[in-house]
Design a protein around this motif. Structure first.
Motif, PDB file in Angstrom:
ATOM      1  N   ASP A 114       0.816  -1.219   0.000  1.00 50.49           N
ATOM      2  CA  ASP A 114       0.000   0.000   0.000  1.00 50.49           C
ATOM      3  C   ASP A 114       0.849   1.268   0.000  1.00 50.49           C
ATOM      4  OD1 ASP A 114       1.014   0.126   2.555  1.00 50.49           O
ATOM      5  OD2 ASP A 114      -0.923   0.011   3.576  1.00 50.49           O
ATOM      6  N   LEU A 144      -8.603  -1.614   2.740  1.00 48.80           N
ATOM      7  CA  LEU A 144      -8.057  -0.366   3.276  1.00 48.80           C
ATOM      8  C   LEU A 144      -7.152   0.316   2.255  1.00 48.80           C
ATOM      9  CD1 LEU A 144      -7.202  -1.442   6.944  1.00 48.80           C
ATOM     10  CD2 LEU A 144      -9.052   0.074   6.195  1.00 48.80           C
ATOM     11  N   SER A 147      -9.184   1.876  -0.513  1.00 47.07           N
ATOM     12  CA  SER A 147      -9.851   3.083  -0.013  1.00 47.07           C
ATOM     13  C   SER A 147      -8.886   4.265   0.021  1.00 47.07           C
ATOM     14  CB  SER A 147     -10.414   2.834   1.389  1.00 47.07           C
ATOM     15  OG  SER A 147     -11.410   1.837   1.357  1.00 47.07           O
ATOM     16  N   ALA A 148      -7.606   3.957   0.257  1.00 52.61           N
ATOM     17  CA  ALA A 148      -6.573   5.000   0.284  1.00 52.61           C
ATOM     18  C   ALA A 148      -6.004   5.281  -1.108  1.00 52.61           C
ATOM     19  CB  ALA A 148      -5.445   4.584   1.222  1.00 52.61           C
ATOM     20  N   ASN A 149      -6.526   4.586  -2.122  1.00 52.86           N
ATOM     21  CA  ASN A 149      -6.168   4.828  -3.526  1.00 52.86           C
ATOM     22  C   ASN A 149      -4.698   4.567  -3.835  1.00 52.86           C
ATOM     23  OD1 ASN A 149      -8.868   5.873  -4.236  1.00 52.86           O
ATOM     24  ND2 ASN A 149      -8.286   7.575  -2.899  1.00 52.86           N
ATOM     25  N   ASP A 150      -4.137   3.538  -3.219  1.00 53.74           N
ATOM     26  CA  ASP A 150      -2.740   3.188  -3.504  1.00 53.74           C
ATOM     27  C   ASP A 150      -2.526   1.717  -3.171  1.00 53.74           C
ATOM     28  OD1 ASP A 150      -0.058   3.031  -3.975  1.00 53.74           O
ATOM     29  OD2 ASP A 150       0.544   4.536  -2.501  1.00 53.74           O
ATOM     30  N   GLU A 189      -7.245   8.953  -7.436  1.00 53.32           N
ATOM     31  CA  GLU A 189      -8.617   9.097  -6.947  1.00 53.32           C
ATOM     32  C   GLU A 189      -9.503   9.702  -8.024  1.00 53.32           C
ATOM     33  OE1 GLU A 189     -10.935  11.006  -3.046  1.00 53.32           O
ATOM     34  OE2 GLU A 189      -8.804  11.365  -3.387  1.00 53.32           O
TER      35      GLU A 189
END
Length: 220
Positions: A114, A144, A147-150, A189
């Motif tokens: 991530d 997770l 959701s954090a875009n990575d 995003e």
């Protein structure tokens, strides 16, 4: 745009039931051969210098067909020899699913990253009490990270998890030198989201670096 969770089912299938064995040839992607000379990729053939954007010696070409999608292909060179091919496209949920499915046919998912941590799936498979615990931890990490875009999904081709391999490092240490790796990266995003698929030969790269390090150097 929401991002689907795919890794749990694929990784569980690979580690608990095994995957098809296949030996990678020395082509990074389609007919792009590892160590091919940079002189081969000319403007006349549609390539352009994108080194400034990539941050390394690179040539790019647009409109490469893969998975019913037009990608921009970035070819990265070391010492004027091809070492990495990356495919770039805007994020699309259906394309994401097609990419994961295509890689899973001959590749094994071995890690997720991530940008701040790594989930080693070889290690997790060895420590998890059962398939349900393994799947739960993997799904949580993937959710997770998306959701954090990575999120980077790291695959290797033609390897089933070996007995005695405690982590990805030990798995790769016993792998053939020409084992092919693929990273599927989901980043950004909204309208800025993108999908990147990188093909490499990580062990050949390691060997090349080790050989360079052993060469005598001039005094300084």
């Amino acid at each position: 745009m929401s991002k689907n969770i795919f890794a749990a089912a694929l990784a569980a299938m690979g580690f608990f039931t095994g995957v098809q064995n296949a030996m990678a040839e020395d082509n990074l992607f389609k007919n792009y051969a590892y160590d091919a000379p940079i002189a081969k990729y000319t403007e006349a053939a549609g390539y352009y210098d994108c080194s400034a954007d990539v941050g390394a010696t690179a040539r790019c070409i647009d409109d490469v067909d893969f998975l019913d999608q037009k990608f921009t292909a970035g070819l990265v060179f070391s010492g004027d020899k091809l070492m990495l091919v990356s495919l770039f496209a805007p994020y699309d949920r259906d394309l994401f699913g097609r990419a994961i499915g295509a890689l899973a046919k001959t590749f094994t998912l071995v890690a997720l990253t991530d940008g701040k941590s790594v989930l080693d799936l070889v290690e997790l498979a060895g420590k998890a009490k059962n398939k349900d615990e393994y799947t739960a931890k993997l799904t949580n990490y993937e959710s997770l990270a998306l959701s954090a875009n990575d999120l980077t999904y790291s695959f290797v081709e033609g390897l089933t998890p070996l007995k005695g391999a405690s982590n990805v490092h030990s798995l790769m240490a016993s792998a053939p030198a020409n084992i092919r790796g693929a990273d599927l990266i989901v980043s950004g995003e909204g309208d800025e989201s993108s999908i990147i698929i990188k093909f490499s030969f990580p062990r050949l790269d390691e060997n090349k670096i080790a050989q360079q390090a052993k060469k005598p150097v001039e005094s300084f």
